[in-house]
Design a protein around this motif. Structure first.
Motif, mmCIF file in Angstrom:
data_model
loop_
_atom_site.group_PDB
_atom_site.id
_atom_site.type_symbol
_atom_site.label_atom_id
_atom_site.label_comp_id
_atom_site.label_asym_id
_atom_site.label_seq_id
_atom_site.Cartn_x
_atom_site.Cartn_y
_atom_site.Cartn_z
ATOM 1 N N HIS A 189 0.934 -1.274 0.066
ATOM 2 C CA HIS A 189 -0.124 -0.061 -0.001
ATOM 3 C C HIS A 189 0.717 1.203 -0.094
ATOM 4 O O HIS A 189 0.547 2.162 -0.789
ATOM 5 C CB HIS A 189 -0.826 0.071 1.188
ATOM 6 C CG HIS A 189 -1.881 0.909 1.221
ATOM 7 N ND1 HIS A 189 -2.998 1.037 2.129
ATOM 8 C CD2 HIS A 189 -2.626 1.901 0.133
ATOM 9 C CE1 HIS A 189 -3.847 1.997 1.752
ATOM 10 N NE2 HIS A 189 -3.501 2.470 0.664
ATOM 11 N N ASP A 190 1.793 1.303 0.993
ATOM 12 C CA ASP A 190 2.690 2.496 0.889
ATOM 13 C C ASP A 190 3.779 2.385 -0.311
ATOM 14 O O ASP A 190 3.905 3.367 -0.716
ATOM 15 C CB ASP A 190 3.776 2.336 2.160
ATOM 16 C CG ASP A 190 2.785 2.583 3.548
ATOM 17 O OD1 ASP A 190 2.834 3.946 3.911
ATOM 18 O OD2 ASP A 190 2.015 2.038 3.728
ATOM 19 N N GLY A 191 4.132 1.324 -0.659
ATOM 20 C CA GLY A 191 5.112 1.296 -1.883
ATOM 21 C C GLY A 191 4.571 1.672 -3.131
ATOM 22 O O GLY A 191 5.158 2.574 -3.694
ATOM 23 N N ASN A 192 3.150 1.451 -3.467
ATOM 24 C CA ASN A 192 2.853 1.911 -4.508
ATOM 25 C C ASN A 192 2.243 3.149 -4.478
ATOM 26 O O ASN A 192 2.053 3.915 -5.557
ATOM 27 C CB ASN A 192 1.346 0.814 -4.986
ATOM 28 C CG ASN A 192 1.869 -0.403 -5.727
ATOM 29 O OD1 ASN A 192 2.763 -0.477 -6.651
ATOM 30 N ND2 ASN A 192 1.307 -1.650 -5.185
ATOM 31 N N HIS A 193 1.820 3.605 -3.237
ATOM 32 C CA HIS A 193 1.495 5.324 -3.058
ATOM 33 C C HIS A 193 2.882 6.160 -3.118
ATOM 34 O O HIS A 193 2.954 7.278 -3.209
ATOM 35 C CB HIS A 193 0.902 5.353 -1.798
ATOM 36 C CG HIS A 193 -0.642 5.208 -1.791
ATOM 37 N ND1 HIS A 193 -1.362 5.921 -2.867
ATOM 38 C CD2 HIS A 193 -1.304 4.515 -1.294
ATOM 39 C CE1 HIS A 193 -2.572 5.685 -2.612
ATOM 40 N NE2 HIS A 193 -2.696 4.485 -1.860
ATOM 41 N N GLY A 194 4.122 5.283 -3.322
ATOM 42 C CA GLY A 194 5.286 5.984 -3.108
ATOM 43 C C GLY A 194 5.750 6.568 -1.783
ATOM 44 O O GLY A 194 6.551 7.499 -1.635
ATOM 45 N N ALA A 195 5.369 5.878 -0.890
ATOM 46 C CA ALA A 195 5.482 6.497 0.606
ATOM 47 C C ALA A 195 6.322 5.540 1.397
ATOM 48 O O ALA A 195 6.413 5.633 2.597
ATOM 49 C CB ALA A 195 3.958 6.566 1.447
ATOM 50 N N PHE A 196 6.768 4.302 0.940
ATOM 51 C CA PHE A 196 7.395 3.328 1.653
ATOM 52 C C PHE A 196 8.764 3.853 2.072
ATOM 53 O O PHE A 196 9.326 3.529 3.145
ATOM 54 C CB PHE A 196 7.420 1.991 0.983
ATOM 55 C CG PHE A 196 8.113 0.849 1.768
ATOM 56 C CD1 PHE A 196 7.497 0.150 2.522
ATOM 57 C CD2 PHE A 196 9.483 0.559 1.534
ATOM 58 C CE1 PHE A 196 8.113 -1.007 3.203
ATOM 59 C CE2 PHE A 196 10.065 -0.486 2.133
ATOM 60 C CZ PHE A 196 9.482 -1.209 3.235
ATOM 61 N N SER A 197 9.385 4.681 1.101
ATOM 62 C CA SER A 197 10.941 5.310 0.972
ATOM 63 C C SER A 197 10.973 6.228 0.281
ATOM 64 O O SER A 197 10.229 6.478 -0.612
ATOM 65 C CB SER A 197 11.837 3.988 0.924
ATOM 66 O OG SER A 197 13.163 4.473 0.812
ATOM 67 N N THR A 198 12.114 6.975 0.557
ATOM 68 C CA THR A 198 12.461 8.085 -0.498
ATOM 69 C C THR A 198 13.244 7.574 -1.790
ATOM 70 O O THR A 198 13.419 8.078 -2.764
ATOM 71 C CB THR A 198 13.520 9.184 0.370
ATOM 72 O OG1 THR A 198 14.619 8.340 0.834
ATOM 73 C CG2 THR A 198 12.621 9.840 1.456
ATOM 74 N N SER A 199 13.661 6.184 -1.481
ATOM 75 C CA SER A 199 14.317 5.502 -2.661
ATOM 76 C C SER A 199 13.310 5.091 -3.471
ATOM 77 O O SER A 199 12.249 4.343 -3.166
ATOM 78 C CB SER A 199 15.153 4.219 -2.088
ATOM 79 O OG SER A 199 15.382 3.264 -3.149
ATOM 80 N N ARG A 200 13.228 5.490 -4.830
ATOM 81 C CA ARG A 200 12.416 4.831 -5.884
ATOM 82 C C ARG A 200 12.635 3.489 -5.987
ATOM 83 O O ARG A 200 11.406 2.786 -6.200
ATOM 84 C CB ARG A 200 13.069 5.535 -7.539
ATOM 85 C CG ARG A 200 12.708 7.031 -7.401
ATOM 86 C CD ARG A 200 13.742 7.451 -8.484
ATOM 87 N NE ARG A 200 13.696 6.739 -10.054
ATOM 88 C CZ ARG A 200 12.798 6.937 -10.884
ATOM 89 N NH1 ARG A 200 12.010 8.216 -10.748
ATOM 90 N NH2 ARG A 200 12.776 6.458 -11.963
ATOM 91 N N GLY A 201 13.533 2.665 -5.872
ATOM 92 C CA GLY A 201 13.690 1.232 -6.252
ATOM 93 C C GLY A 201 13.066 0.582 -4.886
ATOM 94 O O GLY A 201 12.512 -0.389 -5.109
ATOM 95 N N LEU A 202 13.280 1.119 -3.672
ATOM 96 C CA LEU A 202 12.557 0.506 -2.496
ATOM 97 C C LEU A 202 11.153 0.792 -2.458
ATOM 98 O O LEU A 202 10.228 -0.369 -2.398
ATOM 99 C CB LEU A 202 13.068 1.209 -1.222
ATOM 100 C CG LEU A 202 14.418 0.466 -0.643
ATOM 101 C CD1 LEU A 202 14.635 1.156 0.716
ATOM 102 C CD2 LEU A 202 14.234 -0.919 -0.480
ATOM 103 N N ASN A 203 10.594 1.935 -2.881
ATOM 104 C CA ASN A 203 9.133 1.915 -3.211
ATOM 105 C C ASN A 203 8.503 0.675 -4.441
ATOM 106 O O ASN A 203 7.355 0.203 -4.235
ATOM 107 C CB ASN A 203 8.796 3.228 -3.860
ATOM 108 C CG ASN A 203 8.624 4.422 -2.431
ATOM 109 O OD1 ASN A 203 8.212 3.985 -1.537
ATOM 110 N ND2 ASN A 203 8.948 5.498 -2.792
ATOM 111 N N LYS A 204 9.451 0.586 -5.405
ATOM 112 C CA LYS A 204 9.058 -0.412 -6.508
ATOM 113 C C LYS A 204 8.891 -1.520 -5.690
ATOM 114 O O LYS A 204 8.033 -2.381 -6.164
ATOM 115 C CB LYS A 204 10.124 -0.248 -7.664
ATOM 116 C CG LYS A 204 9.569 -1.103 -8.783
ATOM 117 C CD LYS A 204 8.365 -0.877 -9.489
ATOM 118 C CE LYS A 204 8.162 0.386 -10.141
ATOM 119 N NZ LYS A 204 6.958 0.808 -10.928
#
Length: 522
Positions: A189-204
């Motif tokens: 949920h956070d990853g696909n909202h771009g909220a899991f990390s400041t890293s583009r890769g970690l969000n993906k």
């Protein structure tokens, strides 16, 4: 609004939008068809408050990752406003601009952006995060939780396969389903909202965990981020009338402002007051919990595949994701791989019938947990609904005032109360259809301010905060909840919350019973 049986334009060649010519006329008038022709990841334009932006190259360096490509070929005003609480530098927008939308090309929006309610909210929330030295995206809390949940999922799956006693394996299947649900709410949920990390890769990677548990992150983005989040509980009644008559029109002519969650997630249920109550709806409060258990199976085997193959989700163009061959390959490879370790392996260890039973049991558990925490946030006593369409005969084809199933407008009362409490009786104007105010009118919290329940639910217990700030990590919601509530009180905007999930669930069932026995609201 459908214009007629015209064919949707083909996507322009990739080279058309790969670079920006300094001589481009940034005031050139652009039609809706031309905007939509730039609707794939390799060739993406988006409209924001009437300005048309070329986001193709910028997506490669966008701080939030390629989430920006969801805007391809669309009016992305809501996405633009809600995912950037600190705002966007004007020079950047000027650089990306390739034209302006022609007047009247886009359907009249349900929303107003004229008040300073949301601006004030964003300023205060950002200030609170800075005061507490909290990152807007990611942090150790969510990363530690993610590791524990992933370990729990794989450990449960392993034991589900290797335990020889079936009932023991069944318990591990239930455990796997619970962990899968929490991966959905607390990681992807956070990853696909771009909220899991400041890293583009970690969000993906975090977003990819939805594919890991069998569903599709891309389809989820289309439904959740392009349908449900921007247009919560809003229904395009013209499209509903066309469905009843069996009519259809090209995807490019459909109005994107309609929440698919209120008419598609559970088709045997009446969740919007505009819909006609059928005879079986009077029992929906009884069979709803059973339907909830089927949610993830329906997503995995029906919706995901339909969207990937048709490149659309009802009225929403899905080419922004499935227009890329790499994304399509990811979709099918993860479907095959996840079916391998979630279905084929259990069948190998427990036989075909036993393996299928364990697979279904895990999904029933996952679906029940997910649906329970999701539905109480928007389909519950006191929540409001919106509708738009030419058939309403309203100004600009929109009824600007969200109302409850009984036809009342809670914001009338909260505005009146706030005006009495305000100094000199003066209250800043907030339209009933202000985007942020609508999110507050159509969402409900439960156990607000609770650190435990916020973590348990992946922030779903603070649904109002999540809808207002989808790009902020859910671990922060408990720290900004009081700011949001106080600002709502100050501006006279509803802020509904229930003391617990149990109370919210009870009121949700009561609401479903009411909807099942009430006639259609005109």
């Amino acid at each position: 609004m459908c214009k007629g049986p015209t064919r949707a334009p083909a996507a322009a060649s990739v080279g058309d939008a790969v670079f920006q010519d300094k001589t481009v006329d940034r005031n050139r008038l652009i039609s809706r068809d031309e905007l939509r022709s730039h609707n794939v990841p390799q060739n993406a334009w988006a409209a924001v408050h009437g300005r048309v932006l070329n986001i193709t190259d910028f997506a490669k360096r966008h701080p939030g990752g390629d989430i920006i490509l969801l805007a391809a070929g669309k009016d992305a005003t809501v996405l633009f406003e809600t995912y950037h609480p600190r705002g966007i530098p004007t020079p950047l927008l000027d650089k990306l601009q390739v034209g302006k939308m022609k007047d009247g090309e886009l359907p009249s929006s349900f929303y107003s952006w004229d008040s300073d309610f949301y601006t004030t909210l964003r300023t205060r929330v950002v200030q609170r995060l800075e005061e507490r030295n909290l990152p807007r995206r990611g942090g150790h809390e969510i990363w530690i939780k993610a590791i524990l949940l992933l370990v729990g999922f794989w450990f449960s799956l392993y034991n589900m396969c290797v335990r020889e006693t079936f009932w023991v394996a069944a318990l591990w299947s239930v455990s796997m389903g619970v962990f899968a649900a929490f991966i959905g709410t607390c990681i992807q949920h956070d990853g696909n909202h771009g909220a899991f990390s400041t890293s583009r890769g970690l969000n993906k990677v975090a977003g990819w965990t939805l594919d890991m548990i069998g569903a599709s992150g891309f389809t989820w983005e289309i439904q959740h981020m392009l349908g449900h989040h921007p247009y919560t509980n809003v229904l395009d009644v013209d499209e509903e009338l066309r469905k009843k008559s069996g009519e259809d029109c090209p995807i490019g002519d459909k109005d994107q402002e309609s929440d698919p969650d209120v008419f598609s997630s559970f088709p045997a249920m009446r969740m919007h007051p505009y819909h006609t109550a059928e005879w079986y709806h009077r029992y929906q409060h009884l069979y709803a919990p059973l339907l909830f258990a089927l949610m993830t199976l329906a997503k995995v085997f029906q919706q995901d595949i339909e969207v990937a193959t048709s490149q659309r989700l009802y009225h929403i163009d899905a080419q922004c994701r499935y227009g890329s061959i790499l994304n399509v390959l990811r979709f099918w490879s993860m479907k095959v791989l996840s079916m391998g370790y979630m279905l084929v392996l259990p069948c190998y260890f427990h036989g075909v019938l036993g393996g299928m039973a364990l697979f279904c049991l895990g999904h029933f558990t996952c679906g029940e947990v997910l649906a329970t925490m999701f539905i109480v946030n928007h389909v519950i006593e006191g929540v409001s609904f919106g509708k738009k369409g030419e058939s309403l005969g309203s100004k600009n084809n929109v009824e600007f005032r969200p109302t409850t199933v009984s036809g009342s407008t809670p914001m009338e009362q909260t505005r009146s109360d706030a005006k009495k409490a305000a100094a000199g009786g003066k209250l800043k104007d907030v339209p009933y259809n202000d985007w942020a105010a609508v999110q507050c009118q159509t969402s409900v919290n439960w156990s607000p301010g609770s650190y435990f329940w916020n973590h348990f639910s992946g922030g779903l217990s603070h649904q109002i905060e999540h809808h207002l700030f989808p790009s902020i990590c859910h671990t922060n919601y408990v720290y900004i909840q009081d700011i949001v509530e106080k600002t709502c009180l100050e501006y006279g905007v509803p802020y509904q919350s229930e003391p617990s999930l149990f109370v919210a669930y009870k009121k949700m069932l009561s609401h479903l019973k009411f909807l099942g026995n009430e006639k259609k609201v005109a």
